[in-house]
Design an enzyme around this catalytic site. Structure first.
Site, short mmCIF file in Angstrom:
data_model
loop_
_atom_site.label_atom_id
_atom_site.label_comp_id
_atom_site.label_asym_id
_atom_site.label_seq_id
_atom_site.Cartn_x
_atom_site.Cartn_y
_atom_site.Cartn_z
N SER A 118 -9.49 2.02 3.17
CA SER A 118 -8.64 2.70 2.21
C SER A 118 -7.66 1.76 1.51
O SER A 118 -7.04 2.16 0.54
CB SER A 118 -7.86 3.80 2.92
OG SER A 118 -7.00 3.23 3.91
N SER B 13 -9.67 -0.35 7.55
CA SER B 13 -9.17 -0.23 6.17
C SER B 13 -8.46 -1.46 5.63
O SER B 13 -8.10 -1.48 4.45
CB SER B 13 -8.26 0.99 6.05
OG SER B 13 -9.00 2.17 6.19
N LYS C 119 0.85 -1.20 0.00
CA LYS C 119 0.00 0.00 0.00
C LYS C 119 0.88 1.24 0.00
O LYS C 119 1.90 1.29 0.71
CB LYS C 119 -0.90 -0.02 1.24
CG LYS C 119 -1.90 1.13 1.32
CD LYS C 119 -2.79 0.97 2.55
CE LYS C 119 -3.80 2.10 2.68
NZ LYS C 119 -4.68 1.94 3.86
#
Length: 479
Positions: A154, A178, A79
């Protein structure tokens, strides 16, 4: 080359048996990314040279006949909120679009040290703020199960990359759900470890007391394997815990008989999507059939979790994001006459609307005259939430709930309704506030074929129990 089922053991065994090479695997995954990612948009940056160099190292180990490290040749992706040395690291924000990270986050360094091959950096909501991955400064991610729907946020890029077979495992971050929420939306496993279990060194901070780093994988065993590698005390992160790391892979092989499972009434409201409710109820039945004792419990302060979370998280975000001012990092607005104007225009042009909304909310909550009414009160409620779980865990070993109240929703469906969007995390935020571990495991699909996730919450540093129960759920679903 058939690379299904695309688990860590499978990929590692291919290399061990010399049925393929690490380089061939890397090339295969890049072809997959080039073929499929234009319609999904999970990747922001590819790190081909770094991946091929690491693959050559793994091949040299295999050629010498030395023992392969635990993640030897396993293609992973990161990420874009985790620092990755000499690679563009944006946190999904235009304000960092040209920022090159000078060092590796501890979790990234540990993955590479264990033999993993980093394919690239993954799209995410800007500074990890969002529940749909529509807030990225580089455009939204699409759910591989249904391209018209969100992948969750996210860590939407992290979940989508695993679901679309563009990586064997990924790293995400979880501040309010997330990792677990996108895992549920995309039909993969998402594990949020206990706060402090995995170092946050090198994680671009959103809300420092809530941020966790964890894996997204195809299977529970893979999640255990990755956690085994990245967990542990880190002297560079004062909040990382000096607690021994268990053998998580061995623990998932233990049966679940006589484990006590709590089912909190507050997580099964009447408005819960019927298909989500039915899938989670089947999961509870499976655990009962596996020998678990099922017990109804109450977490009475649950209804205060969302407002508490959005006060604490936005307050910490307003402080953390003050450092992005055009002076020290990446983007700086041009054509400004004064320092104050440069600050103002840099932040106005560099931040997206959701980040600005949260900075303003957080600044308000921390301002003189409102601190006691909002931030201090939220911290007091956080203590009450923690007591709820302490009392519950005196009676049960783990808690099972839905991960999300609905399956993945349509892109654009909630983007103009922030409160509705925030409620997508209603079952996940409490674990972040309390700091306990949680895992989302696929437990079914809707009539439309959309994945549903079951969430298992555990005691602090008891990741072994939730992985063990997740393995049972996974096994029963596969029967």
């Amino acid at each position: 080359m058939n690379i299904e089922p695309l688990t860590i053991d499978f990929v590692r065994d291919l290399i061990l048996r010399k049925e393929t090479t690490a380089t061939a695997l890397v090339e295969h995954f890049y072809r997959k990314i080039e073929s499929d990612d234009p319609k999904i948009h999970a990747f922001l940056t590819l790190t081909r040279e770094r991946a091929l160099a690491k693959a050559a190292e793994i091949e040299a180990i295999a050629d010498r006949g030395d023992e392969l490290p635990p993640l030897a040749g396993v293609p992973v992706a990161i990420k874009d909120v985790l620092m990755t040395r000499e690679v563009t690291t944006t946190a999904g924000s235009r304000i960092l679009e040209n920022f090159i990270a000078p060092y590796d986050a501890t979790a990234v360094a540990k993955l590479e040290a264990a033999g993993a091959i980093i394919l690239g950096k993954l799209n995410c909501d800007e500074f990890a703020m969002g529940s749909s991955n529509e807030n990225s400064g580089y455009g939204p991610v699409h759910n591989p199960r249904d391209l018209s729907r969100v992948p969750g946020g996210s860590s939407g890029g992290s979940a989508a990359a695993v679901a679309a077979n563009m990586a064997v495992a990924t790293l995400g971050s979880d501040t309010g759900g997330s990792i677990r929420q996108p895992a549920a939306f995309c039909g993969v496993v998402g594990l949020m470890p206990t706060y402090g279990r995995v170092s946050r060194y090198g994680l671009i901070a959103f809300a420092s007391s809530l941020d966790h780093v964890g894996p997204l994988t195809k299977t529970v065993k893979d999640a255990a394997t990755v956690l085994q590698v990245i967990a542990g005390r880190d002297e560079r992160d004062s909040t990382s815990a000096n607690v021994p790391v268990s053998d998580y892979v061995s623990e998932i092989g233990r049966d679940a008989k006589r484990l006590r499972i709590g089912i909190p009434d507050e997580y099964f409201p009447p408005e819960l999507d019927p298909e989500v409710n039915a899938a989670v109820q089947r999961t509870i039945d499976d655990l009962r059939a596996a020998g678990c004792e099922i017990k109804r419990i109450s977490l009475p302060h649950t209804r205060y979790a969302i407002p508490t979370y959005y006060i604490v998280a936005t307050a910490e975000a307003s402080a953390n994001l003050a450092r992005f001012d055009g002076v020290r990092y990446a983007f700086r607005a041009k054509g400004t006459a004064t320092l104050a104007e440069m600050y103002r225009k840099t932040r106005d042009r560099g931040f997206g609307p959701e980040v600005k909304r949260r900075i303003m909310l957080g600044t308000y909550a921390l301002s003189a005259g409102y601190y006691d009414a909002y931030y201090l009160k939220a911290q007091q409620v956080r203590t009450l939430l923690a007591r709820d779980f302490q009392q519950a865990f005196a009676e049960v070993d783990a808690i099972v709930t839905p991960t999300t109240p609905t399956p993945a929703f349509k892109l654009g469906e909630k983007i103009d309704d922030p409160v509705s969007m925030y409620l997508a995390d209603i079952f996940t935020v409490t674990a972040d506030l309390v700091g306990i571990p949680g895992i989302s495991v696929p437990c079914g699909v809707t009539k439309q074929g959309l994945p549903i996730g079951a969430q298992i919450l555990g005691k602090h540093f008891d990741e072994g129990t939730i992985l063990r129960l997740g393995h049972v759920v996974e096994h029963e679903r596969a029967r």
